[in-house]
Design an enzyme around this catalytic site. Structure first.
Site, PDB file in Angstrom:
ATOM      1  N   SER B  24       0.853  -1.157   0.069  1.00  0.00           N
ATOM      2  CA  SER B  24       0.058   0.021  -0.139  1.00  0.00           C
ATOM      3  C   SER B  24       0.962   1.296  -0.128  1.00  0.00           C
ATOM      4  CB  SER B  24      -0.866   0.129   1.208  1.00  0.00           C
ATOM      5  OG  SER B  24      -1.697   1.123   1.405  1.00  0.00           O
ATOM      6  N   ALA B  73       7.057  10.986   4.509  1.00  0.00           N
ATOM      7  CA  ALA B  73       6.159  11.614   5.611  1.00  0.00           C
ATOM      8  C   ALA B  73       4.764  12.393   4.517  1.00  0.00           C
ATOM      9  CB  ALA B  73       6.492  12.361   6.556  1.00  0.00           C
ATOM     10  N   ILE B  74       4.257  11.386   4.067  1.00  0.00           N
ATOM     11  CA  ILE B  74       3.185  11.625   2.850  1.00  0.00           C
ATOM     12  C   ILE B  74       1.900  11.991   3.852  1.00  0.00           C
ATOM     13  CG2 ILE B  74       1.620  10.877   0.921  1.00  0.00           C
ATOM     14  CD1 ILE B  74       4.600  10.922   0.496  1.00  0.00           C
ATOM     15  N   GLY B  75       1.759  11.472   4.919  1.00  0.00           N
ATOM     16  CA  GLY B  75       0.538  11.973   5.823  1.00  0.00           C
ATOM     17  C   GLY B  75      -0.801  11.121   4.992  1.00  0.00           C
ATOM     18  N   ASN B 102      -6.601  -1.179   1.346  1.00  0.00           N
ATOM     19  CA  ASN B 102      -5.875  -0.844   2.642  1.00  0.00           C
ATOM     20  C   ASN B 102      -6.867   0.370   3.316  1.00  0.00           C
ATOM     21  OD1 ASN B 102      -3.967   1.153   4.054  1.00  0.00           O
ATOM     22  ND2 ASN B 102      -2.862  -0.902   3.956  1.00  0.00           N
ATOM     23  N   CYS B 133       0.425   3.547  10.927  1.00  0.00           N
ATOM     24  CA  CYS B 133       1.008   4.846  10.307  1.00  0.00           C
ATOM     25  C   CYS B 133       1.715   5.763  11.103  1.00  0.00           C
ATOM     26  CB  CYS B 133       0.029   5.477   9.251  1.00  0.00           C
ATOM     27  SG  CYS B 133       1.203   7.003   8.293  1.00  0.00           S
ATOM     28  N   LYS B 168      -2.251  -4.770   9.381  1.00  0.00           N
ATOM     29  CA  LYS B 168      -0.925  -4.187   9.095  1.00  0.00           C
ATOM     30  C   LYS B 168      -0.071  -3.862  10.406  1.00  0.00           C
ATOM     31  CE  LYS B 168       2.104  -1.969   5.748  1.00  0.00           C
ATOM     32  NZ  LYS B 168       1.932  -1.247   4.224  1.00  0.00           N
ATOM     33  N   GLY B 247      11.736  -3.744   2.663  1.00  0.00           N
ATOM     34  CA  GLY B 247      13.038  -3.660   2.103  1.00  0.00           C
ATOM     35  C   GLY B 247      13.477  -4.817   0.866  1.00  0.00           C
TER      36      GLY B 247
END
Lengths: 265, 307
Positions: B24, B73-75, B102, B133, B168, B247
């Protein structure tokens, strides 16, 4: 390699370097051949993976400087690790390039004013070619800190595009900012309705250009720069504030925007 | 003729044609990548996290590259539930892949409402709730770090949901096993981990944070060892399926998680580096296992042992 990737449901992104050349002042030209270049329009950009592996991890975005046949040329300034590695590329090297990306410049008026600040001249050469091919009469206004930051004299003079310069130290053209040249053009224009403005450069310059053009009622397009992760509109890492609220993505909604869309800082 | 290599896996009741799920936030709503790779190459696509209402996200700068990774840090900027259903889902329905919605909320009620609504929409095959998040102040992280709150919000979502519910998890906790058990007991059908690890970068020239949000979530190859350790710990704590991520950029990376016992893996930052990553990783998995004489991915899952 091409066919294998296509068979698996992907588009090949390998390009072969055909020219890699420093042009002084920390500026470089990189030219590469690949499929996909033919469809590029002025103002679009590419994402270059400067080498395989995980350092640097992300691709670097560059506006398309020129397209000829299946070759794309970039004009860039060495500023960090990614561009530092790029300067070491040699003819015949293979690089991984996503292209062409984003939305480019529009059709422009009868007399398009092309305005570049420093390395912001990069997308304007291909744009000038395309305007000339469309029978328009573009003019070019270039600004930079010193004469060394004014690039592509030769290419533009070959095209016989009328060009004016402004440098902050007065080493070439008028002393001052390129926006003063724009103001002069707008003030002295006989037919404002035939003009259009197409600018690329640092944000303070673009913001001033937009204010002048909008004040004169002249259509204005700006090409923005941003750090990007994907370049495809997915990561939302390269957004800028929109005038009507929220954000727009430089990579997918731009990089060229109608100046009225942008909320300047 | 040689028998075709079998990539298919199961996440509980959810059958995937291959073990790769687009993580996501890294693959948009699928269409963004279509010029370069067929989005149906994935076994499933977890769409950009959805909230009840559209969310504007954080100020810029939102991303910065770090050693073998990146901070974001898209928020949780997103188009909101309604626009997702009206504008994004039609395209996803045309794909030959499973769609995982999601979602996140600020309150327990938000989560339940989202789970209920998304369960009713045609073209969604599973839900993944983000309780982890690190970049939003309200909700999110609080649910992901407190086992009682996590159990409450997962319990409410499970009651409202009519599709497999994946939870998640955040790695930003002292003991992932406690959180994994809490959400399992609350009814989660599967867990996925890890979300990004909180981190920070400094702009030394300006003596300022590199991100406007000051802190962000670290992803990319740099976090794989942490992700492997937490996947291993979660697997030891729960019986429900575990989806590993963090990763993964190569087939061997993916196989490491599968070997531990993860039933599937998610590919995130690798999509940014190379849109064709999904195809490369699938071929690498097939080549690696074929060379070992293994013809099915499922035969390799859970083969890890400590001598």
């Amino acid at each position: 390699m091409c066919t294998q990737s296509a068979e698996r449901g992907g588009r090949e992104t390998v390009a072969t370097v055909t020219l890699s050349q420093p042009i002084g002042g920390g500026y470089h030209r990189l030219r590469f051949a690949s499929s996909g270049a033919q469809n590029a329009t002025p103002g679009q950009f590419v994402m270059v993976r400067v080498r395989d592996g995980i350092a640097p991890l992300l691709r670097r975005p560059f506006s398309i400087h020129m397209v000829e046949g299946d070759e794309v040329e970039l004009l860039y300034r060495e500023v960090g690790e990614g561009t530092g590695i790029m300067t070491g590329l040699k003819v015949g090297d293979r690089i991984d390039v996503l292209q062409p990306l984003g939305r480019g410049f529009g059709r422009g008026g009868k007399v398009p004013l092309l305005i570049g600040g420093g390395i912001g001249v990069a997308p304007l050469l291909y744009l000038a070619h395309s305007f000339l091919a469309a029978g328009k009469s573009p003019k070019l206004l270039l600004g930079g800190r010193t004469e060394r930051d004014i690039l592509c004299h030769d290419q533009f003079s070959c095209l016989a595009v009328p060009t004016r310069y402004a440098t902050e130290d007065g080493s070439l053209g008028d002393t001052g900012l390129v926006t003063a040249l724009l103001k002069d053009e707008l003030d002295s224009a006989e037919d404002l309705g035939g003009l259009s403005v197409h600018a690329c450069g640092p944000i303070p310059m673009l913001s001033a250009v937009a204010r002048l053009a909008e004040g004169a009622g002249v259509a204005c397009e700006v090409s923005l720069e941003a750090h990007m992760a994907c370049g495809l509109g997915a990561c939302l890492g390269c957004v800028v504030k929109a005038r009507d609220g929220g954000y727009v993505r430089v990579c997918a909604d731009g990089p060229v925007f109608d100046s009225k869309k942008i909320l300047w800082p | 003729m040689a028998k075709e290599f079998d990539l298919s896996v199961k996440v509980g009741a959810l059958e995937l044609k291959n073990p790769l799920i687009a993580a996501s936030g890294t693959f948009g709503y699928g269409s963004e990548f279509a010029d370069f790779v067929d989005p149906s190459s994935y076994g499933a696509i977890a769409v950009k996290g959805l909230s009840l209402n559209p969310k504007e996200g954080n100020p810029m700068p939102r991303i910065v590259e770090t050693s073998a990774g990146m901070l974001n840090a898209i928020g949780l900027e997103n188009v909101g539930l309604r626009r997702f259903i009206e504008e994004k889902l039609d395209y996803l329905r045309t794909l030959d892949t499973k769609v995982i919605a999601n979602f996140f909320g600020n309150t327990v009620e938000d989560y339940a409402a989202m789970a209920s609504c998304l369960s009713e929409v045609e073209g969604i095959h599973a839900l993944e709730m983000n309780i982890s998040c690190p970049n939003v102040k309200a909700g999110g992280i609080a649910f992901g770090t407190d086992p009682l709150l996590a159990a409450e919000v997962v319990g409410a979502a499970k009651k409202a949901a009519n599709l497999p519910l994946i939870v998640k998890l955040s790695p930003n906790v002292t003991d992932i096993k406690v959180l994994a058990r809490a959400v399992e007991e609350a009814g989660a059908d599967a867990i996925s981990l890890i979300n990004t690890i909180t981190g920070m970068a400094v702009n030394l020239d300006r003596q300022t944070p590199a991100l406007a949000n000051v802190t962000g979530g670290l992803s990319g190859p740099a976090i794989k060892p942490v992700a492997l350790r937490m996947t291993w710990e979660a697997l030891s704590a729960v019986k429900i399926p575990v989806i590993g991520l963090g990763g993964i950029v190569t087939g061997e990376d993916a196989l490491e998680f599968l070997c531990l016992g993860a039933c599937a893996v998610q590919i995130g930052t690798a999509n940014f580096i190379k849109p064709l990553s999904v195809l490369d990783i699938l071929s690498e998995i097939e080549h690696y296992l074929t060379a070992k004489g293994i013809g099915r991915v499922t035969d390799f899952i859970g083969t890890f042992r400590i001598p």
